[in-house]
Write an enzyme that holds these catalytic residues in place. Structure first.
Site, PDB file in Angstrom:
ATOM      1  N   PRO A   1       4.033   0.731  -7.902  1.00 33.95           N
ATOM      2  CA  PRO A   1       4.578   0.680  -9.793  1.00 33.95           C
ATOM      3  C   PRO A   1       6.391   1.278  -9.362  1.00 33.95           C
ATOM      4  O   PRO A   1       6.009   2.573 -10.287  1.00 33.95           O
ATOM      5  CB  PRO A   1       3.797   1.058 -10.490  1.00 33.95           C
ATOM      6  CG  PRO A   1       2.409   2.525  -9.138  1.00 33.95           C
ATOM      7  CD  PRO A   1       2.554   1.584  -7.831  1.00 33.95           C
ATOM      8  N   CYS A   2       6.891   0.998  -9.198  1.00 37.58           N
ATOM      9  CA  CYS A   2       8.363   1.982  -9.066  1.00 37.58           C
ATOM     10  C   CYS A   2       9.169   1.907 -11.167  1.00 37.58           C
ATOM     11  O   CYS A   2      10.121   2.928 -10.738  1.00 37.58           O
ATOM     12  CB  CYS A   2       9.145   0.860  -7.502  1.00 37.58           C
ATOM     13  SG  CYS A   2       9.760  -1.146  -8.298  1.00 37.58           S
TER      14      CYS A   2
END
Length: 160
Positions: A122-123
């Site tokens: 989940p950047c």
């Protein structure tokens, strides 16, 4: 040879690249034709991505990911990032600190820019030090990042 599966989500088409029963890439908001057949081992991940992008937040820790082609530093940062839950954000500097490299905020930024598995890693939950959205390499950039953060009801004040 990498295989691809394209499927519908609430934010557009998503494309998963896979080989040998492991996911190697994710592209969001792509163009293409929806795949008619999805390998059985990949169906749970596809379902999770679809649910997540419809607002039913999911945990992707059990998805079969292949990060063997990713540099070691990036892998270590991704492992730490995956511990940041939906609804929470972290700064590049804080992520560098948590990954054991407190002076590597810029290198963390490079790792985020090269993340081959957005959503699954989940950047989009990584913000600038002053809480701004910053850049995003997937979909339509910061517009997609803002959508993902809103979808997860992130509690951090986000500025553009």
């Amino acid at each position: 040879m990498m295989n691809y599966t394209i499927f519908k989500t609430d934010i557009g088409l998503c494309k998963l690249g896979w080989m040998d029963s492991h996911i190697q890439s994710v592209k969001i908001d792509v163009k293409g034709k929806v795949s008619n057949e999805i390998p059985s081992w990949l169906k749970p991940t596809v379902a999770k991505v679809q649910k997540h992008l419809s607002g039913k937040l999911q945990n992707f820790s059990d998805c079969p990911l292949d990060l063997s082609a990713v540099p070691l530093f990036h892998r270590s940062v991704y492992r730490v990032l995956c511990k940041v839950p939906a609804g929470k954000t972290v700064s590049y500097a804080e992520l560098a600190l948590r990954a054991g490299s407190p002076r590597a905020a810029r290198a963390v930024g490079q790792a985020m820019a090269k993340n081959p598995l957005p959503i699954l890693i989940p950047c989009h939950r990584v913000l600038t030090a002053n809480g701004r959205i910053g850049n995003y390499s997937a979909g339509k950039g910061s517009v997609t990042k803002a959508k993902l953060l809103a979808l997860e009801s992130c509690t951090t004040l986000m500025k553009k």
